[in-house]
Design an enzyme around this catalytic site. Sequence first.
Site, PDB file in Angstrom:
ATOM      1  N   HIS A 216       0.977  -1.044  -0.021  1.00  0.00           N
ATOM      2  CA  HIS A 216       0.189  -0.064  -0.172  1.00  0.00           C
ATOM      3  C   HIS A 216       0.837   1.244  -0.102  1.00  0.00           C
ATOM      4  CE1 HIS A 216      -3.628   2.401   0.623  1.00  0.00           C
ATOM      5  NE2 HIS A 216      -2.873   2.957   1.350  1.00  0.00           N
TER       6      HIS A 216
ATOM      7  N   GLU B  29       8.496   1.110  -3.013  1.00  0.00           N
ATOM      8  CA  GLU B  29       7.763  -0.217  -3.024  1.00  0.00           C
ATOM      9  C   GLU B  29       8.532  -1.199  -3.571  1.00  0.00           C
ATOM     10  OE1 GLU B  29       3.730   0.229  -4.474  1.00  0.00           O
ATOM     11  OE2 GLU B  29       3.707   2.577  -4.204  1.00  0.00           O
TER      12      GLU B  29
HETATM   13  C1  GAR Z   1       0.982   0.830  -6.307  1.00  0.00           C
HETATM   14  O1  GAR Z   1       1.315   2.102  -5.907  1.00  0.00           O
HETATM   15  C2  GAR Z   1       0.422   0.026  -5.022  1.00  0.00           C
HETATM   16  O2  GAR Z   1       0.921   0.625  -3.886  1.00  0.00           O
HETATM   17  C3  GAR Z   1      -0.961   0.494  -5.093  1.00  0.00           C
HETATM   18  O3  GAR Z   1      -1.357   0.505  -6.364  1.00  0.00           O
HETATM   19  C4  GAR Z   1      -0.241   0.744  -7.326  1.00  0.00           C
HETATM   20  C5  GAR Z   1      -0.066  -0.332  -8.372  1.00  0.00           C
HETATM   21  O4  GAR Z   1       0.979   0.122  -8.976  1.00  0.00           O
HETATM   22  N1  GAR Z   1      -1.841  -0.295  -4.552  1.00  0.00           N
HETATM   23  C6  GAR Z   1      -2.831   0.211  -3.775  1.00  0.00           C
HETATM   24  O5  GAR Z   1      -3.360   1.287  -3.623  1.00  0.00           O
HETATM   25  C7  GAR Z   1      -3.637  -0.884  -2.986  1.00  0.00           C
HETATM   26  N2  GAR Z   1      -4.436  -0.036  -2.005  1.00  0.00           N
HETATM   27  P1  GAR Z   1       1.606  -1.169 -10.094  1.00  0.00           P
HETATM   28  O6  GAR Z   1       0.560  -1.654 -10.837  1.00  0.00           O
HETATM   29  O7  GAR Z   1       2.710  -0.235 -10.913  1.00  0.00           O
HETATM   30  O8  GAR Z   1       2.287  -2.010  -9.103  1.00  0.00           O
END
Ligand code: GAR
Length: 203
Positions: free
Chosen positions: A111, A176
């Site tokens: 998250h 992340e």
């Molecule tokens: C990421 O920033 C992740 O942390 C967020 O969505 C994005 C996905 O990016 N997740 C949430 O907000 C879940 N509550 P990605 O598809 O490039 O990994």
Amino acid sequence: MSTLRLGILASGRGSNLQSIMDAAAAGKIGAEVVVVISDNKDAFALERARRAGIPARYVGFGYYASKDDYERAILDILRQNKVDLVCLAGYMRLVGRVILDAYSNRIMNIHPALLPSFPGLHAQKQAWEYGVKYSGCTVHFVDEGMDTGPIIIQAVVPVYDDDTPDTLATRILEQEHKIYPEAIRLYAEGRLKIQGRKVFITK
Ligand code: GAR
């Protein structure tokens, strides 16, 4: 130690999926991605999986009579692929009973905020609007709540005066891509012990 089999659920562009696939392919995390499942047929995450030669499966929520049926379809795929650990990587749905019961304490999520602050959608924008001086990201085990499960690791990033939600999101995303593979590695090494709300990392 045998290699941990990962099933990734992703709804969008899949940059976290990519960081996990890269770390796995480099032999850094004791795990391999064995299947990628998306509820969005156009998710770039599915394309990333195909390019890496990993099975990519689309499961459309709308095709099922209930959330339970939808999750049973996902569960079948996870079981067919002998998945040990489910990783949500930008999966934009709440995980329900069917998957939670089958994979109790074996589902992780990332998250883009320092939980318990700013759960839910657009966490980076929420943090920026609130005016916090630091934000970051959190890897946690998944329970029935929205971004509420026991926290495994977090990374902190500063918020600058000239940030926009996008520049902040970019700074957070870099972290992340580090902490998600790291959390999986710790899990693969058997070093995560859950006690109530707490996750202890053993030596
Ligand atoms: C990421 O920033 C992740 O942390 C967020 O969505 C994005 C996905 O990016 N997740 C949430 O907000 C879940 N509550 P990605 O598809 O490039 O990994």
